[in-house]
Every structure is written in structure tokens, then in C-alpha cells.
Design an enzyme around this catalytic site. Sequence first.
Site, PDB file in Angstrom:
ATOM      1  N   SER A  97      -9.412   1.598   3.045  1.00 26.12           N
ATOM      2  CA  SER A  97      -8.622   2.385   2.117  1.00 26.12           C
ATOM      3  C   SER A  97      -7.588   1.557   1.357  1.00 26.12           C
ATOM      4  O   SER A  97      -6.964   2.053   0.416  1.00 26.12           O
ATOM      5  CB  SER A  97      -7.899   3.495   2.900  1.00 26.12           C
ATOM      6  N   SER A 106      -9.709  -0.477   7.254  1.00 22.94           N
ATOM      7  CA  SER A 106      -9.171  -0.309   5.905  1.00 22.94           C
ATOM      8  C   SER A 106      -8.574  -1.564   5.296  1.00 22.94           C
ATOM      9  O   SER A 106      -8.349  -1.611   4.088  1.00 22.94           O
ATOM     10  CB  SER A 106      -8.118   0.799   5.897  1.00 22.94           C
ATOM     11  N   LYS A 116       0.842  -1.194   0.000  1.00 22.39           N
ATOM     12  CA  LYS A 116       0.000   0.000   0.000  1.00 22.39           C
ATOM     13  C   LYS A 116       0.880   1.248   0.000  1.00 22.39           C
ATOM     14  O   LYS A 116       1.878   1.307   0.731  1.00 22.39           O
ATOM     15  CB  LYS A 116      -0.914  -0.036   1.224  1.00 22.39           C
TER      16      LYS A 116
END
Length: 605
Positions: free
Chosen positions: A165, A189, A91
Amino acid sequence: MNDRAPHPERSGRVTPDHLTDLASYQAAYAAGTDAADVISDLYARIKEDGENPIWISLLPLESALAMLADAQQRKDKGEALPLFGIPFGVKDNIDVAGLPTTAGCTGFARTPRQHAFVVQRLVDAGAIPIGKTNLDQFATGLNGTRTPFGIPRCVFNENYVSGGSSSGSAVAVANGTVPFSLGTDTAGSGRIPAAFNNLVGLKPTKGLFSGSGLVPAARSLDCISVLAHTVDDALAVARVAAGYDADDAFSRKAGAAALTEKSWPRRFNFGVPAAEHRQFFGDAEAEALFNKAVRKLEEMGGTCISFDYTPFRQAAELLYAGPWVAERLAAIESLADEHPEVLHPVVRDIILSAKRMSAVDTFNGIYRLADLVRAAESTWEKIDVMLLPTAPTIYTVEDMLADPVRLNSNLGFYTNFVNLMDLSAIAVPAGFRTNGLPFGVTFIGRAFEDGAIASLGKAFVEHDLAKGNAATAAPPKDTVAIAVVGAHLSDQPLNHQLTESGGKLRATTRTAPGYALYALRDATPAKPGMLRDQNAVGSIEVEIWDLPVAGFGAFVSEIPAPLGIGTITLEDGSHVKGFLCEPHAIETALDITHYGGWRAYLAAQ
């Protein structure tokens, strides 16, 4: 799309198209497959995908191969590398040396000289970080749309959000590009995108993974997380990633027991919110699937204990309506003050709302949370584990963009409290709606019970499959599960290839909805081709065979075009390797999906 058809030019040798989890990579390498070829093929496949918003940046192929060569040298010298040659995504709020860290904001981008602590541990174990994945800007969101780099979408239906996210990290695993990715999970997330893409999302206890090299969202709460196809893979990665970091003030010392699997007693208590406290925002199928999950856990020996969800829900509300939102401002205060225009409008409004908070508000929030944690103790005295829906529902991208704050808040109904209350969690698949969209549940435990709840999550996912053959409740060690759909079925012409390789039949089951089956033209012997089609109705019968790791690579290498091995999702939400077909081959094939399986089609002839 969740399952990739094998590439026509690469059928006949083991490539990333055949590799979906750690076991399949390790089996292929053990059988002699060149890891450099696998990594090179992986980059070629990403290039074929074109402009895909999964990735924000990629490590140059030359750098990836150099990293692999270094790992090979260390391996040749006898160093144990449990993740040798395994590609993974990171990420883009987690540092990878030499690649920009954007946190989803071009105005924030910086290029670190060293890996994040967790990334370095994975690299030391032989894994290859191939690139940085898309995300909701500054990890502020649960839906995946708050990004300037394009919107990743649910692999089962591109009209729906991927969840966030950790959106790109989830999609990169779900579409078969990499077997695992690193995400983060402050408010859900990592768990929400796992649920929306039928994955496992392991959110460790706070401090179990170091936060060094992570752009903070809420530093006192942030957790780097793991997204993978299976619980085994998530745990294997977590055991490498976890470790005390003296340079991270929030790192915590934990014994090996934190990630040790646990044999659950024949009887245990699991908690679910009282019916009047549950919320699905009108998603009746999600509610039905959660009720089914409760019944499944009861079949496994659990006693369902209803509890008052109020203190947990009230704690969840503190994350954005309370002073913890100020942590998000603390992380990027100078950028927000000097260049607010570079922030996503929704993210900007959320973060700048912290300016209304005072020091008094902060202490009142801390006191309020302490009261809620104390109120929750009475629940934990009665239960061994908590079972919740991972998300109450799922939304289309269009709906999310039209109402970004309210709908995003709805998604966090069951996730936002977990880190505030210092709990561990793992999200696992739990079935599908009739429209083919997945549903997931989350097991929540006390701090440092990560391995224990993961064990229960694994048993939960495997329960339906185990019922198909009670003598084999789980795959034997050193085997790879493979789903066969046609000529390799029991009593079919090519079944001997499995039995001669030491394969053992484990169960007969069905795929998840959304697979099409075709009778291939001029195939000898007669055989079908299966591929994923989100418009297909019903499911397809398959057999699950356990094939020894030693024979897996050779078995795969002999599969002729247009067939190959990819990831198949079963009706219980679990994933196995299985036969898939190149799309071009169905142009002249007969659609036999309505028969529900190859045997039923043959019987009708």
C-alpha cells in the site's frame, strides 16, 4: 519514469536532479551546495510534474525552509545531524505536524499537532519531511489502486501497478524526487512496491520502530518501513528511526546489534521453498529470475536448502481469512459503522468482513498461528536466512481493477506471513524481465536480525558488480559511485577529469534494459547522451568509477548542458549516479542505441 533528465535551467549547479541517495546529498553539502537552494529546487520540480498522484499533501515551502534553518542552527552549534538537509516523503497514514493525515480517506482526515515518533526522530537528525504520499486506503492492499487520490503507477511502465500500500512512497523515491520515504508494512506494503519499482524495502522487526502517530491497519502487526535506493541508505535511516517508545505498548527494546551489519561466513545455509510449493502465477520470467537469484547466492558461498513452505503459506492466509482482519475494523470501527460510504468499496468489503468473526474465532486463530510457528521452527533450525521472491508476478492497472481481490491476494503469496511470525525482512532488486519490468527478492531473518539480513542483501546486490573487478568488491568509504557512458570512459578525452579528481575505475558493466543512447550534434569533444526510454531494446555499456566525496560536488557543478547527473539502474538492479541527457537535446541527435555503447559506435565509424 525512473530516471530524471537534468532540468535545462538548472544544469551547471548541484540540484535535486543530481541527487539520488544520501551520499550524493551529503557530498553536495560538503562541497558547499546551499541546502535551501536544493529544497527550493525540489519544490519547483514537484510543481513542474503537475497533477501527480504521488503526493496527497505537501508541507509549504516556507515551513520546509524554516525546518531547514532550525537544523542549520543546531548543526552550527555542533549538534550531529546525520540526515541534515535530506528531504523525504511520509506515507499518509503517518503523522506530520500541520499536515492532514488521511490514510487515503478524505472522510477520515485529521490534522495532528505533533509528528509521529519516527518522523520526529528523523527531523531531529536534520531531515525534512516535504509531504504526505499516496497509499491504498487504510493501508489495505498491495497494489496501489485503492485510493481516491489518483493511482500511482510503476515508474518503469505506467500501465502496471506501483505496488502498495506504500505506493506514493515508493514512486517518490523511484522517480528521484526524494532519496528515501517512510512506508508501512503489515502484509508486504513496503516490500511489494519496492520490488515493482526496483528499490530496497526494509521491513524492521515488529516494535523496532515506534507506532506512535501511525494510523493502525493491524496494530499488533504494523511496522513503519523504509524505502530507498540502496541498502546503505535504508540502514542509515533505520538507525535514526529505531528507538524504544514508552508511550507505544507495542514498542520493543532492542540493542544496537539489531541494526548492526554482519560479516557473513564464507559458508552459510539459505532456505528456499521446495519447487512444488513455489508459485509465480504463470510469470515464467519471474521464476527464471528467482532461480538466477538462487544461483547467485550459491556463488556467494550459500548452500541452498529446500523447505516445506506449507506452514508459512497457511500462516499468511490467516491475515485476511482469519481473525486479524478484525484489527482493521478495530482501527476505524466508528467510521465504518457511521459513514461506510466514505470507504473504498474493496476496502470496505474487506474490513466489514470482520463482523463475521467471533471471539472464539479469534482465539482459534491465535492457537492456529502458534501451531504454525512451532511447525516452522524445524526450518529455521536448518537455515541462517530465507530467500523468497518478493512478489510472484506483477499486474497491469487494468487487470487489477477488473479483479481486485484475487490478484491482490496473489501478490501477497510470499509476504503475508512475516509479521505474524515475528520475522525481519528486506526486499532488494534482483534483475529485470525482458519487457523492462523489475523483479525483486526478499531476505527474511529472525526477529532483530535486521542488520544481518541487510548485510547479505547488500552483498547480493553488489555481487555482479564486484565480479567486474574482484579487487574492489564494494565501493570504498567516502566515495560516490558514478556511471560514465561516453567521453569520460577510460582512454576517452574527458577521462582525466575523473582521474584528476581521484576517481578509481571499479568495473565495466551494463545498464538495465530500457535506455537509449544518442550521439549529440556539434559536441566538442564528441560525446553521447543517454536517457531512459521504456521502448528501447537492450542495454548500454557503462564504467563505474568511485569518486571521492570531496570532489563529487565540484565535478557535478562543471557538467555542461545538456548533460547532468541522475539515477541509473544497472543490469543487476542496483542504482548508481550517472550521466543523463536532457530530452530536448536528442531532437537533432543520432540514435546509436543499437550499438550497445559509445565505444562500439566509435569503432564502427
